[in-house]
Design a protein around this motif. Structure first.
Motif, PDB file in Angstrom:
ATOM      1  N   TRP A  31      -5.088 -12.065  -1.385  1.00 50.61           N
ATOM      2  CA  TRP A  31      -5.984 -10.894  -1.379  1.00 50.61           C
ATOM      3  C   TRP A  31      -5.855 -10.123  -0.074  1.00 50.61           C
ATOM      4  CZ3 TRP A  31     -10.299  -9.614   1.608  1.00 50.61           C
ATOM      5  CH2 TRP A  31     -11.026  -8.500   1.152  1.00 50.61           C
ATOM      6  N   LEU A  32      -5.853 -10.835   1.050  1.00 52.65           N
ATOM      7  CA  LEU A  32      -5.713 -10.166   2.341  1.00 52.65           C
ATOM      8  C   LEU A  32      -4.376  -9.425   2.440  1.00 52.65           C
ATOM      9  CD1 LEU A  32      -7.128 -12.946   4.697  1.00 52.65           C
ATOM     10  CD2 LEU A  32      -8.199 -10.745   4.212  1.00 52.65           C
ATOM     11  N   SER A  33      -3.323 -10.030   1.920  1.00 54.48           N
ATOM     12  CA  SER A  33      -2.015  -9.366   1.959  1.00 54.48           C
ATOM     13  C   SER A  33      -2.023  -8.090   1.139  1.00 54.48           C
ATOM     14  CB  SER A  33      -0.929 -10.316   1.453  1.00 54.48           C
ATOM     15  OG  SER A  33      -0.808 -11.444   2.282  1.00 54.48           O
ATOM     16  N   SER A  34      -2.669  -8.120  -0.012  1.00 57.91           N
ATOM     17  CA  SER A  34      -2.733  -6.912  -0.841  1.00 57.91           C
ATOM     18  C   SER A  34      -3.552  -5.826  -0.163  1.00 57.91           C
ATOM     19  CB  SER A  34      -3.315  -7.244  -2.209  1.00 57.91           C
ATOM     20  OG  SER A  34      -4.637  -7.740  -2.097  1.00 57.91           O
ATOM     21  N   VAL A  35      -4.619  -6.212   0.547  1.00 59.91           N
ATOM     22  CA  VAL A  35      -5.413  -5.236   1.292  1.00 59.91           C
ATOM     23  C   VAL A  35      -4.569  -4.601   2.397  1.00 59.91           C
ATOM     24  CG1 VAL A  35      -7.375  -4.959   2.870  1.00 59.91           C
ATOM     25  CG2 VAL A  35      -7.633  -6.307   0.779  1.00 59.91           C
ATOM     26  N   GLU A  36      -3.831  -5.431   3.105  1.00 65.94           N
ATOM     27  CA  GLU A  36      -2.991  -4.902   4.182  1.00 65.94           C
ATOM     28  C   GLU A  36      -1.941  -3.936   3.652  1.00 65.94           C
ATOM     29  OE1 GLU A  36       0.008  -6.508   7.726  1.00 65.94           O
ATOM     30  OE2 GLU A  36      -0.609  -7.827   6.077  1.00 65.94           O
ATOM     31  N   ARG A  37      -1.271  -4.305   2.561  1.00 69.10           N
ATOM     32  CA  ARG A  37      -0.250  -3.415   2.006  1.00 69.10           C
ATOM     33  C   ARG A  37      -0.841  -2.094   1.548  1.00 69.10           C
ATOM     34  NH1 ARG A  37       1.579  -8.213  -0.380  1.00 69.10           N
ATOM     35  NH2 ARG A  37       0.769  -7.610  -2.418  1.00 69.10           N
ATOM     36  N   ALA A  38      -2.039  -2.158   0.979  1.00 70.06           N
ATOM     37  CA  ALA A  38      -2.690  -0.921   0.527  1.00 70.06           C
ATOM     38  C   ALA A  38      -3.027  -0.021   1.706  1.00 70.06           C
ATOM     39  CB  ALA A  38      -3.952  -1.254  -0.273  1.00 70.06           C
ATOM     40  N   LEU A  39      -3.503  -0.599   2.796  1.00 70.00           N
ATOM     41  CA  LEU A  39      -3.856   0.205   3.965  1.00 70.00           C
ATOM     42  C   LEU A  39      -2.618   0.795   4.632  1.00 70.00           C
ATOM     43  CD1 LEU A  39      -6.621  -2.045   5.584  1.00 70.00           C
ATOM     44  CD2 LEU A  39      -6.953   0.119   4.381  1.00 70.00           C
ATOM     45  N   VAL A  40      -1.560   0.019   4.686  1.00 69.88           N
ATOM     46  CA  VAL A  40      -0.335   0.511   5.319  1.00 69.88           C
ATOM     47  C   VAL A  40       0.307   1.606   4.485  1.00 69.88           C
ATOM     48  CG1 VAL A  40       2.020  -0.141   5.973  1.00 69.88           C
ATOM     49  CG2 VAL A  40       0.112  -1.632   6.559  1.00 69.88           C
ATOM     50  N   ARG A  41       0.271   1.434   3.164  1.00 71.17           N
ATOM     51  CA  ARG A  41       0.923   2.408   2.286  1.00 71.17           C
ATOM     52  C   ARG A  41       0.208   3.759   2.346  1.00 71.17           C
ATOM     53  NH1 ARG A  41       0.713  -0.433  -1.925  1.00 71.17           N
ATOM     54  NH2 ARG A  41       2.765  -1.381  -1.723  1.00 71.17           N
ATOM     55  N   SER A  42      -1.124   3.751   2.328  1.00 71.91           N
ATOM     56  CA  SER A  42      -1.871   5.012   2.361  1.00 71.91           C
ATOM     57  C   SER A  42      -3.299   4.703   2.773  1.00 71.91           C
ATOM     58  CB  SER A  42      -1.828   5.693   0.986  1.00 71.91           C
ATOM     59  OG  SER A  42      -2.535   6.897   1.010  1.00 71.91           O
ATOM     60  N   PHE A  43      -3.678   5.229   3.931  1.00 73.57           N
ATOM     61  CA  PHE A  43      -4.992   4.915   4.470  1.00 73.57           C
ATOM     62  C   PHE A  43      -6.075   5.697   3.707  1.00 73.57           C
ATOM     63  CE2 PHE A  43      -8.400   4.633   7.620  1.00 73.57           C
ATOM     64  CZ  PHE A  43      -8.268   3.299   8.002  1.00 73.57           C
ATOM     65  N   PRO A  44      -7.189   5.056   3.315  1.00 70.94           N
ATOM     66  CA  PRO A  44      -8.211   5.746   2.495  1.00 70.94           C
ATOM     67  C   PRO A  44      -9.007   6.754   3.323  1.00 70.94           C
ATOM     68  CG  PRO A  44      -8.927   3.533   3.049  1.00 70.94           C
ATOM     69  CD  PRO A  44      -7.522   3.647   3.549  1.00 70.94           C
ATOM     70  N   GLU A  45      -9.347   7.847   2.667  1.00 71.43           N
ATOM     71  CA  GLU A  45     -10.207   8.842   3.308  1.00 71.43           C
ATOM     72  C   GLU A  45     -11.678   8.451   3.210  1.00 71.43           C
ATOM     73  OE1 GLU A  45      -9.332  12.548   1.548  1.00 71.43           O
ATOM     74  OE2 GLU A  45      -7.290  12.682   2.352  1.00 71.43           O
ATOM     75  N   ASP A  46     -12.012   7.718   2.171  1.00 73.12           N
ATOM     76  CA  ASP A  46     -13.392   7.293   1.970  1.00 73.12           C
ATOM     77  C   ASP A  46     -13.703   6.131   2.906  1.00 73.12           C
ATOM     78  OD1 ASP A  46     -15.896   6.831   1.086  1.00 73.12           O
ATOM     79  OD2 ASP A  46     -15.332   6.055  -0.896  1.00 73.12           O
ATOM     80  N   ILE A  72      -3.859 -16.598   7.525  1.00 76.97           N
ATOM     81  CA  ILE A  72      -5.060 -15.828   7.190  1.00 76.97           C
ATOM     82  C   ILE A  72      -5.551 -15.065   8.397  1.00 76.97           C
ATOM     83  CG2 ILE A  72      -7.494 -16.065   6.544  1.00 76.97           C
ATOM     84  CD1 ILE A  72      -6.654 -18.326   4.680  1.00 76.97           C
ATOM     85  N   ARG A  73      -5.648 -15.740   9.549  1.00 74.54           N
ATOM     86  CA  ARG A  73      -6.158 -15.036  10.731  1.00 74.54           C
ATOM     87  C   ARG A  73      -5.177 -13.960  11.197  1.00 74.54           C
ATOM     88  NH1 ARG A  73      -5.314 -20.400  13.073  1.00 74.54           N
ATOM     89  NH2 ARG A  73      -3.448 -20.455  14.391  1.00 74.54           N
ATOM     90  N   ALA A  74      -3.872 -14.208  11.042  1.00 72.26           N
ATOM     91  CA  ALA A  74      -2.903 -13.193  11.427  1.00 72.26           C
ATOM     92  C   ALA A  74      -3.039 -11.951  10.547  1.00 72.26           C
ATOM     93  CB  ALA A  74      -1.490 -13.746  11.342  1.00 72.26           C
ATOM     94  N   THR A  75      -3.244 -12.151   9.235  1.00 71.94           N
ATOM     95  CA  THR A  75      -3.390 -11.011   8.325  1.00 71.94           C
ATOM     96  C   THR A  75      -4.680 -10.260   8.599  1.00 71.94           C
ATOM     97  OG1 THR A  75      -2.206 -12.339   6.671  1.00 71.94           O
ATOM     98  CG2 THR A  75      -3.277 -10.326   5.913  1.00 71.94           C
ATOM     99  N   VAL A  76      -5.778 -10.998   8.846  1.00 74.10           N
ATOM    100  CA  VAL A  76      -7.049 -10.337   9.169  1.00 74.10           C
ATOM    101  C   VAL A  76      -6.911  -9.497  10.431  1.00 74.10           C
ATOM    102  CG1 VAL A  76      -9.419 -10.760   9.922  1.00 74.10           C
ATOM    103  CG2 VAL A  76      -8.480 -12.036   7.993  1.00 74.10           C
ATOM    104  N   ALA A  77      -6.252 -10.036  11.443  1.00 71.12           N
ATOM    105  CA  ALA A  77      -6.072  -9.291  12.695  1.00 71.12           C
ATOM    106  C   ALA A  77      -5.259  -8.025  12.455  1.00 71.12           C
ATOM    107  CB  ALA A  77      -5.390 -10.184  13.730  1.00 71.12           C
ATOM    108  N   ARG A  78      -4.230  -8.105  11.636  1.00 69.77           N
ATOM    109  CA  ARG A  78      -3.423  -6.903  11.356  1.00 69.77           C
ATOM    110  C   ARG A  78      -4.223  -5.869  10.579  1.00 69.77           C
ATOM    111  NH1 ARG A  78       0.526 -10.830  10.082  1.00 69.77           N
ATOM    112  NH2 ARG A  78       0.297 -10.397   7.847  1.00 69.77           N
TER     113      ARG A  78
END
Length: 2014
Positions: A31-46, A72-78
């Motif tokens: 789940w954390l990895s999918s969140v990171e990829r989503a943020l990197v691909r396109s940052f939300p305006e909301d 887990i902690r590395a992904t959270v930090a990123r």
């Protein structure tokens, strides 16, 4: 910005639904990895989701279910870092506060929570430290408290604290207070000496960051530096590479601060970059040395001496290697500018280190020490410097050391040998780096190197010989100079040596060594060497051998023998063409050295024995080199003769009582005895090497047993027999604490490890080497290896190519190299022995391995055991390669028992080798029972034995068995193996789980798809291990790579890579598995371990292949760019990133360019290309750039022109006239400016955040020029005329400015680039520049200048072209350069750019001067060889041949050449004759030459090398003969001129010469398709270019043969054979030329032709292209290809040739049968849709002459006439069948068939007249088409009807023809009448009525009055009936009928008046009324009639549109 879709934030609910902790961790990680990829691909305006996400993340890392493990902690930090860097950072303080609160808590449920908080604090502070700088004090305080509270055993916690604080320092270092840094400084110093290597690295990084990022004062005194260096020295003792690297970086940085005013990195700003290329004003004022020590804290010498003091004091190898790494990091930190300014001072310091007596007490220690210091001068200094810096370095080394060596130190100085070899090795490396750019210092180096030959040291002489060899490779001009000088010195001094003058002996030995090294380069530069000199040198060697054999002075004889055999060995490297001349002499010379028994004195006297051993050793070395380079000469007979000599040497070697050097007691052996022992080992080594190279092996089968015993005695001697000679040898201690005697250990062990570590071969041994090659050279020096040195065996220098890499394979000491050769030979011979011998040898091995006696040291026993294992591996690999087998069932068991116990050894080398042996054993043994038993033994050991060493060894053995045996052999055991390995990888012991992980990698890769069922479980285990603390590298501090966790993550990356390969395309369809793989990839990609990142990049390559749609390219490409440009990365990462980019550019170059950062990808790749040393990586970089070039070439050529121009401008600052481009056309410059202004998206001057500064080397510049050439070729091949037509280009620019990036506007830049390159001081660049200039001339010469009518566009650049050519004709030029320049000059003059050259024009004068040199033959360039003169002569003749061909087109060229053609013809004729000699069999040519030599009393020494000379000049003749031949063929029509000027009026000589011309052409045509060297291995663009050149060559040969044919000089017999048969299957253009040539032959020799092969050849053309003619698969494929214009031209030529053949007298006897075939062929073509428009009209035009051949046969027999009639009628029937099926056929095909029927009947009516049924069928077809609804076919049918009816009207026609015409009239006219009556409205409307009426009236023109009366009456009746109607259509029909009747009346007035008398009154009245209506003429009626005529004419035009035009109305004239 698009809005990202974050995954649902209900992760807590999902976690509650999962039961086990492992699954919870896996779910949270995904789940954390999918969140990171989503943020990197396109940052939300909301911001709402982010407001929920941040506290959720804090809650997750403060949870124990699941634990916040490392991923887990590395992904959270990123995620935090991404949120705060891309979004709003206002909530950062809340997050930091929450994390601080976690650390404040006194009790935490899990230590992982604290680690997570510490880690996240560091990452957030690093990225957005300025936002929370006010909170940093609290963060630092909490971290410090945690550090104080941590125990020493809590390595992971301490590591995270150190790492987190270092990250904080990068973000807010300036906020550190004095009290804070004092506390941390204390802990940093303490950490340097910590027990754990990981903490040592952390401490070093902390200290570096404190000094780098905070206000901590830098050291200013020597004592302060010492206070930091002392603990660092302690820290590098007994540690690993990572810790040593970190400590070195700290020391390097802190020492670099002492030179704060000198430190100068290359700036990324262009202005700063320009400034950094030259010293500052202050520097320039201090002198040339750059000594500004008063501005630094320490002087350069003081700084370097600071490290030297500790180096001298060091006592361990680790310490010395660590201090060398201190030096390395220090120099890299100081930067390139510092290095280049202070190079001489640094080298002076390094030479003082090299000569330290403490480290050079023994030879082995000295070599190790020299390698240490060489790392600094080569890897740190030499490779990093710019080309100008390297040139200055060469000058410094030459002037400071080579030139002054005699004054610096004397020969007796103990340091002199080490210093001079050190300097010479670096000079060699610099020469290789610079290549031809080193020519600027060639003159001074030439003399200095030669003068150093007087230095009396074998080691110095070896390095000097190597240096001279490299120098000759880079500067071939020196080759002949050195050879002549050295040969002269040897000839004068070596033959008369005296043993009482050791200095002279040493000097002559040095001369011989240098000469042999230089001679070994001749094979690469044969043009530069005179063969006469080689003959002299070989004569000297034979004389020396004879003198040494009879000399009574042993010392002088030894030197003479060494010199002689060295020269012979060097001569053998030149290849078979030279050595074939001396083959018999060599065999005799070798025979004298190897008698069956040695003389008595040779076994008793030491000096005599030494002389004998040296003779045999050097002679064997010459045999070895001979076998390596001349295997084509080794026939079965010669192999047997060599085996006899080798057997004699072997028996003599075993008879001498001399033991191995490693077994001798030093105290009891004299120097001579040691030398004898060493020589005896060397002889054995040479014998082993020679036997290994002899092929076939059966040639020495009688020696197998003795050879094996001898080899085994060398690498595995019996311990009991040699026990009394064992002494305490030099031992070393490896990383597993096992004593190892390296003096007897085979070096193949290390080579096998390094080889197995490569990507090409995955075996168990590679687990020992996870390092990268860029650090491996230094790491090797920490290991107990015996290092090689050139002085160990100078013969190795002869067999290596020093032009490619400066990393020579240095020979090992004699004892080690003998062991190596013995092991290799054992691997060859053991598999082909009998069972008895194999079992006996293995029994001997078993005793040696299991020996427990006290007489053998453990180190020696271990070394012997390793040797045995390596030898077994080599033997098993031979069996795998299908060479031999295991002879009995006992042998596999014996091998298994031999190595099985080693799996439990604590020595990792033994475990790895044993595992590999078991793997190979499972592969070669085909008995399943044996493999099953072996697997069961390993399984039992794993299950029952809990010892880590045993479990680790057995685990690796399982992987090796699967890897070697494959899934087919051991697939049944896969489930068991996977289960065991899954269990072992979870083992807590680092050794067990590390080796098990690697074993699992091998298993997956070998199992491939069979591993599919285990993919899911293996992925789960990978995630489990990645999150396990037990497998975390931070929790194990052992320096041993295999006993800590540092290899775990890289191995997990390898496993992921292998699993993706197993999944393959399923990865794209399985979402869960794909997301899991991507999550792991993201975790690996951001790891701090560089090798883990490298594995992640390899994984992404798999993703690109199997799931490309799911790869985020916009983030991937910048990531790869960052990995490439990051200086901290290892070579492995860069290599992986480049491979990934190569894969991407092959798929979609446009996507890569769009995603690249700042559009700087090409610049970045060029920059890397400039610094990369790995040739494979360089090749991939070039391929990537070529792919990008091809993508943008057509649409945006300016992008690459500007890029290359920028690179070349930076590299060409020293080039003369560098601003000449500014003087070019102002119009094009303005156009370029306008274009750039309108195309900002690709402009190089666009705003950038980061500029890549390029300081290119000449090789990069050369590649740039090749890119420009490729760009031009791609654009011109596209066929876009606007790129070469300036008028069209200007029009496009005016209409569409955005599309105006055209090549025509950049011509000025192209000329400027070629000019600047051609005037560079580097030869290779000049050559590339001239090639580019030649391309420009050839491609753009014909383009006119629109502004100056009658002038070429290139005419305005004649000054630049002339200036570019001029330097190549200077005396400093090289033969290769001048050769090319002459051809380019000829191309330029002959191109017609300049219409009228003046005799004083410079280019013409240069070319004329070159022609004058051809007359004198010794006036080209000073000091060049005869071969070079011949090459230049050929080039000059080629250029003038180009002018001759040009004179046929341009009057200006004719004026130039007319005065010289008399001389040229004779020269051209000689050239062609010599080119013909190139094709003659070499033996025949040699016999002819030998006869000439005998007649000349043999005063031409070089003639003995005729074959070699021919081979050398073959490329030159291959390039030139075709052009010269064209020139001669153009002059052939003027035979009188030839006879007068070339053949002394001898017609016979002329004929012989024309035969040579003809033969050369035929040979070239026969080799078409086979003369493409490397075409199949070359890239697509190169292969296409090669094929294009071959095609042009073929076409030229065909044209030349045609010209030869036209002269009729040769008889018909030369053309009677089928020499063109194979060419008819080539492309249409070639076939057309072949057909034209055949027609030319037929025209010329038509009276002599007897064979019908030409006819068959023409038919083959049609067979390959007409579908219905052949069922051959190839023909079917070709026939269905689309019709092209070349194919149309081919058919036209073939048809004309067929017609000619049928009419030729030579074919009269067979013309009838040929005509039948031709008619069948015509029928097939007329019935083919593809040829209906273009080819069918030509076929129709050819029918008449073909049928006339049948009609002309007046004396044909009745049977022949009947056959002709049947064939013609059959042809008509075939065509009629097409017409009858007109509804199913294309109307053009029907039209052509109908026209064919009409034409055949019209031309040959007699042959079809008797077939009444056929006539009826024709009429039915005609009427069916006339009455059809297809108006087009109806009109064609009406025209054909007119032609057929017209047969009866011809006065000259035969009676049968008239009868047929009457028949058609009687059938068709009534049918047409009926058709009119039934379809009158329709045919009147479409205009057919007029044509029908004309057809009906046609019989009236020749028939009787009664016929006319009948037809007219019928038509008047129709007129009357329609005239009564008021319908407009009826009225129009009436007018049409009346008009045609009126036309008939006007044309045949008398007959018409007679006919009127027979008409009834009613009919006559109606007719008269109709005539009156027509004559009255209504406008409407006239207009309608005109429209009808126009419509008819249009139809006729459309029917006769294709060439040759056939008018339908003219058929009656046939």
């Amino acid at each position: 910005m698009s809005t990202a879709t974050l995954p649902p934030l209900d992760i807590e609910d999902k976690l509650k639904a999962v039961e086990t902790l492992e699954k919870k961790e896996q779910l949270l990680f995904q789940w954390l990895s999918s969140v990171e990829r989503a943020l990197v691909r396109s940052f939300p305006e909301d911001k709402a989701p982010l407001a929920t996400l941040e506290p959720l993340l804090i809650k997750l890392i403060n949870s124990t279910q699941p634990r916040p493990t490392k991923p887990i902690r590395a992904t959270v930090a990123r995620i935090f870092a991404t949120i705060y860097t891309k979004g709003d950072a206002r909530t950062t303080s809340d997050t930091v506060g929450a994390l601080q609160n976690i650390l404040v808590a006194k009790k935490l449920e899990d230590g992982a929570i604290k680690l997570a908080a510490i880690y996240c604090l560091g990452v957030i502070t690093e990225h957005v430290g300025s936002k929370v700088s006010y909170m940093f004090a609290e963060t630092a305080s909490l971290l410090l408290k945690s550090l104080k509270a941590a125990r020493d055993s809590e390595i992971g916690l301490r590591h995270e604290i150190f790492s987190s604080f270092c990250r904080c320092l990068k973000g807010v270092g300036k906020s550190v207070t004095d009290a804070m840094w004092k506390e941390w400084l204390k802990y940093g110093k303490s950490a340097l000496t910590d027990k754990a290597a990981l903490i040592r690295a952390d401490g070093a990084q902390l200290l570096e960051y404190l000094y780098r990022y905070t206000a901590l004062p830098k050291p200013t005194k020597v004592e302060e530096f010492d206070a930091l260096i002392v603990p660092a020295i302690k820290g590098i003792e007994s540690t690993n590479h990572n810790a040593r690297n970190a400590i070195s970086k700290f020391i390097g940085f802190i020492l670099s601060t002492s030179q704060s005013q000198l430190k100068a990195d290359i700036s990324v700003d262009p202005k700063n970059a320009a400034a950094s290329k030259q010293p500052s004003q202050k520097q320039s004022n201090t002198g040339t040395t750059g000594n500004i020590e008063d501005e630094g804290v320490l002087s350069v010498e003081e700084m370097l001496n600071l490290l030297q003091g500790y180096f001298v004091k060091s006592t361990t190898r680790d310490a010395r290697v660590g201090i060398i790494q201190f030096y390395s990091e220090l120099l890299r930190e100081l930067g390139l500018t510092f290095i280049e300014i202070n190079y001489s001072r640094i080298v002076k310091h390094l030479t003082s280190l090299v000569g330290l007596p403490k480290f050079t007490a023994t030879e082995a220690e000295g070599i190790h020490h020299r390698n240490l210091i060489a790392f600094l001068i080569r890897d740190v200094l030499g490779k990093s410097m710019s080309e100008s810096g390297q040139i200055m370095a060469l000058k410094d080394l030459e002037s400071g050391w080579l030139r002054k060596w005699s004054s610096l130190f004397g020969p007796e100085s103990p340091s002199s040998k080490w210093v001079l070899t050190f300097i010479l090795d670096e000079i060699s490396a610099l020469l290789i780096d610079l290549g031809s750019a080193s020519s600027v210092v060639a003159d001074v180096l030439l003399e200095s190197l030669f003068n150093l030959l007087n230095f009396p040291s074998p080691a110095v002489n070896a390095s000097l010989s190597s240096c001279m060899k490299v120098f000759c490779n880079t500067n071939p001009k020196a080759l002949s100079v050195y050879i002549d000088k050295l040969a002269d010195l040897l000839q004068k001094g070596a033959l008369t040596l005296a043993g009482d003058k050791p200095d002279i002996l040493d000097r002559q030995t040095g001369y011989g060594n240098a000469l042999s090294a230089i001679l070994s380069t001749v094979k690469s530069h044969r043009l530069s060497v005179s063969f006469e000199s080689l003959a002299v040198i070989f004569g000297i060697s034979t004389q020396l051998i004879k003198v040494s054999a009879t000399s009574k002075d042993a010392r002088s004889a030894i030197v003479q023998s060494q010199i002689a055999w060295n020269i012979v060995a060097a001569m053998t490297t030149m290849g078979p063409t030279i050595m074939s001349v001396h083959m018999s002499q060599l065999l005799l010379l070798w025979k004298t050295v190897f008698p069956k028994t040695l003389p008595k004195e040779a076994t008793e006297l030491e000096m005599a024995l030494m002389l004998s051993l040296i003779n045999r050793d050097h002679a064997l070395a010459s045999i070895n080199t001979f076998l390596k380079f001349n295997m084509s000469l080794v026939t079965i007979d010669i192999a047997k003769r060599l085996v006899v000599l080798l057997n004699n040497a072997l028996s003599c070697s075993t008879s001498i009582r001399a033991s191995s050097a490693v077994n001798a007691t030093p105290a009891a052996a004299s120097v001579i005895q040691k030398r004898i022992q060493e020589l005896e080992l060397s002889v054995r080594k040479r014998i082993f090497d020679c036997f290994f190279k002899v092929k076939p092996v059966s040639a020495f089968d009688t020696s197998f047993v003795l050879l094996l015993k001898t080899a085994v005695a060398v690498f595995a001697p019996d311990h009991e027999l040699n026990a009394d000679k064992l002494v305490a040898a030099a031992t070393a201690q490896d990383k597993t604490n096992a004593i190892l005697d390296s003096t007897i250990l085979t070096s193949l062990l290390w080579k096998e490890i390094e080889f197995c570590g490569s990507n090409e071969n995955t075996s168990g041994i590679s687990v020992l080497t996870l390092r990268d090659f860029d650090v491996q050279r230094l790491e090797v020096l920490t290991e107990p290896r015996v290092l090689g040195a050139l002085e160990n065996d100078l013969f190795s220098l002869l067999t290596q190519d020093s032009t490619i890499s400066n990393q020579l394979i240095l020979p090992m000491p004699t004892a080690v190299s003998a062991v190596d050769s013995g092991v290799i030979l054992f691997g060859l011979l053991f598999p082909i022995q009998s069972a008895l011998h194999q079992e006996a040898i293995l029994e001997q091995f078993s005793k040696a391995v299991k020996y427990t006696g006290a007489k053998v040291s453990p180190g020696r026993k271990l070394a012997v055991q390793l040797n045995i294992f390596i030898s077994v591996i080599y033997a098993l690999k031979s069996i795998v390669a299908k060479s031999g087998s295991l002879a009995s069932d006992k042998v596999p068991g014996a091998i298994r028992d031999l190595v099985l116990d080693a799996l439990a050894s604590n020595n990792s080398l033994l475990k790895a080798l044993a595992s590999e042996i078991l793997g190979l054993l499972a592969r070669v043994v085909t008995d399943n029972a044996f493999v099953n038993q072996l697997m069961q033994i390993l399984v039992d050991k794993i299950v029952n034995n809990r010892e880590p060493d045993s479990r680790a060894g057995c685990a690796l053995a399982l992987g090796c068995i699967h890897s070697n045996a494959g899934s087919m052999a051991v697939g049944a055991h896969l489930q068991t193996s996977v289960g065991l390995l899954h269990s072992l990888v979870s083992d807590a012991h680092p050794l067990v789980h590390t080796w098990a992980l690697y074993s699992l990698t091998l298993t997956i890769e070998s199992s491939s798809l069979s591993f599919g069922p285990y993919v899911s479980s293996t992925l789960s285990i990978i995630i489990k291990l990645a999150m396990s603390d037990v497998h975390d590298s931070n929790f194990s501090g052992s320096p041993n790579l295999m006993e800590n966790n540092s290899a775990v993550l890289p191995l997990l990356g390898k496993i992921l890579y292998a699993l993706i390969g197993v999944l393959g395309p399923e990865l794209a369809s399985s979402a869960r598995t794909r997301e899991l793989c991507f999550s792991l990839f993201e975790n690996f990609k951001h790891d701090t371990d560089r090798y883990v990142v490298a594995e992640a990049i390899r994984c992404i390559q798999q993703f690109i292949m199997f799931a490309p749609k799911h790869v985020d390219m916009p983030s991937l490409i910048p990531f790869l760019q960052d990995q490439i440009s990051n200086k901290e990365n290892v070579q492995l990462i860069k290599k992986s990133a480049i491979q990934c980019l190569y894969q991407l550019t092959q798929r979609d170059s446009g996507l890569v360019l769009d995603a690249a950062t700042n559009m700087q990808l090409e610049e970045q790749l060029f920059s890397l290309l400039d610094t990369e040393v790995d040739e494979h990586v360089r090749a991939e970089l070039r391929d990537i750039l070529n792919n990008l070039l091809k993508h943008v070439a057509g649409d945006n050529p300016s992008r690459w022109i500007d890029l290359c121009k920028n690179i070349l401008a930076r590299g060409g600052s020293n080039s003369p006239n560098k601003n000449s481009a500014g003087s070019l056309s102002g119009e094009t410059a303005a156009a370029a400016a306008e274009r750039n202004a309108k195309a900002p998206k690709v402009s190089l001057d666009a705003d950038r955040k980061k500029i890549v500064v390029l300081i290119p080397r000449w090789r990069t510049q050369s590649f740039c020029i090749s890119c420009i050439r490729t760009l031009i070729r791609i654009i011109l091949e596209s066929g876009a005329n606007e790129h070469t037509d300036l008028v069209l280009a200007r029009q496009i620019r005016a209409d569409s400015p955005d599309d105006s990036d055209l090549l025509a506007f950049r011509l000025a830049d192209l000329i400027a680039i070629s000019f600047n390159s051609a005037t560079m001081p580097v030869k290779d660049l000049q050559i590339q520049g001239l090639y580019l200039l030649q391309d420009i001339i050839q491609k753009f010469a014909s383009i006119p200048d629109p502004d100056f009518e009658g002038h070429a566009l290139l005419e305005q650049y004649q000054a630049q072209i002339t200036a570019a050519l001029t330097p190549a004709f200077s005396s400093e030029s090289t033969s290769e350069l001048m050769s090319l320049a002459t051809v380019v000059a000829g191309t330029y003059i002959g191109s017609g750019i300049i219409k009228d050259f003046h005799p004083s024009d410079r280019v013409l004068r240069l070319l004329g001067g070159a022609l004058d040199s051809c007359k004198q033959e010794d006036n080209f360039l000073p000091g060049i060889s005869n071969n070079e003169k011949e090459m230049l002569k050929l080039s000059v003749l080629t250029s003038w041949a180009i002018l001759q061909l040009s004179s046929l087109k341009f009057q200006g060229s004719n004026k130039i050449i007319k005065d010289s053609v008399d001389l040229l013809v004779k020269q051209w004729v000689n050239c062609i004759l010599k080119a013909g000699e190139q094709k003659v069999d070499v033996d025949l040519l040699l016999r002819f030459k030998q006869a000439q030599l005998d007649s000349l009393n043999n005063h031409e020494r070089g003639e003995m090398y005729t074959a070699a000379a021919r081979e050398v000049l073959a490329p030159s003749y291959h390039r030139c003969w075709l052009i010269i031949m064209q020139a001669l063929c153009s002059l052939l029509p003027n035979q009188e001129f030839f006879l007068t000027h070339a053949f002394n009026n001898s017609v016979e000589e002329l004929k012989k010469f024309v035969i040579v011309l003809f033969s050369l052409n035929v040979e070239s045509m026969a080799a078409f398709g086979f003369g493409r060297p490397g075409a199949h291995n070359s890239r697509g663009g190169d292969r296409k270019l090669i094929e294009q050149n071959e095609q042009e060559r073929l076409e030229t040969c065909l044209k030349c043969v045609g010209q030869i044919v036209a002269t009729r000089i040769l008889d018909w017999s030369y053309f009677a054979k089928d020499i063109f048969v194979d060419l008819v299957s080539e492309n249409p253009i070639t076939q057309t030329l072949v057909i034209d040539l055949i027609r030319g032959i037929l025209v010329t020799y038509h009276k002599d032709i007897e064979s019908d092969e030409a006819f068959k050849l023409i038919l083959r053309v049609f067979v390959f292209h007409v579908p219905s003619l052949s069922n051959n698969p190839t023909a079917m494929i070709i026939s269905h290809r689309p019709l092209t214009q070349p194919m149309v031209a081919l058919f036209f030529s073939a048809l004309d040739t067929l017609v000619f053949i049928l009419k030729a007298k030579g074919f009269e006897g067979k013309s009838t049968q040929m005509t039948f075939l031709v008619l069948f062929l015509f029928t097939a073509i007329l019935g083919c849709d593809k040829y209906a428009v273009d080819v069918a009209p030509k076929v129709l035009a050819s029918i008449k002459p073909v049928l006339e051949t049948l009609n002309d046969k007046t004396q044909a027999s009745e049977s022949e006439t009947r056959a002709s009639s049947e064939v013609v009628q059959g042809t008509v029937i075939g065509l009629l069948e097409t017409c009858e099926n007109w509804k199913k056929c294309d109307q053009s095909v029907v039209k052509n068939s109908l026209l064919g029927v009409t034409l055949i009947i019209s031309v040959s009516p007699d042959l079809v007249a008797e077939n009444a049924e056929l006539q009826d069928r024709v009429c039915k077809v005609l009427f069916a088409l006339i009455s059809s609804e297809n108006e087009f076919l109806a009109r064609v049918a009406l025209q054909c009807s007119r032609s057929l009816i017209g047969l009866g009207l011809k006065e000259t026609g035969s009676e049968k023809a008239k009868t047929m015409g009457t028949v058609y009239s009687r059938v068709l006219v009534p049918a047409l009448h009926c058709f009119i009556m039934t379809s009158l409205p329709t045919i009147t409307t479409n205009g057919l009525l007029d044509e029908i009426v004309k057809v009906m009236l046609l019989p009236c023109f020749g028939s009787s009055v009664s016929t006319m009366t009948l037809i007219v009456s019928v038509l008047v009746r129709i007129q009357t009936s329609v005239g009564q109607s008021v319908d407009p259509v009826a009225k129009q029909a009436e007018r049409v009928i009346c008009a045609n009747l009126l036309q008939l009346a006007s044309q045949h007035q008398a007959k018409f008046r007679e006919m009127m008398a027979y008409l009834p009154a009613e009919t006559k009245g109606a007719l008269e009324a109709g005539f009156k209506m027509v004559l009255a003429g209504g406008n409407a009626s006239q207009q309608q009639q005109q429209q009808g005529q126009q419509q008819q004419q249009s139809t006729e035009d459309s029917l006769s549109n294709a060439a040759p035009k056939i008018a339908l109305k003219s058929f009656g004239a046939f």
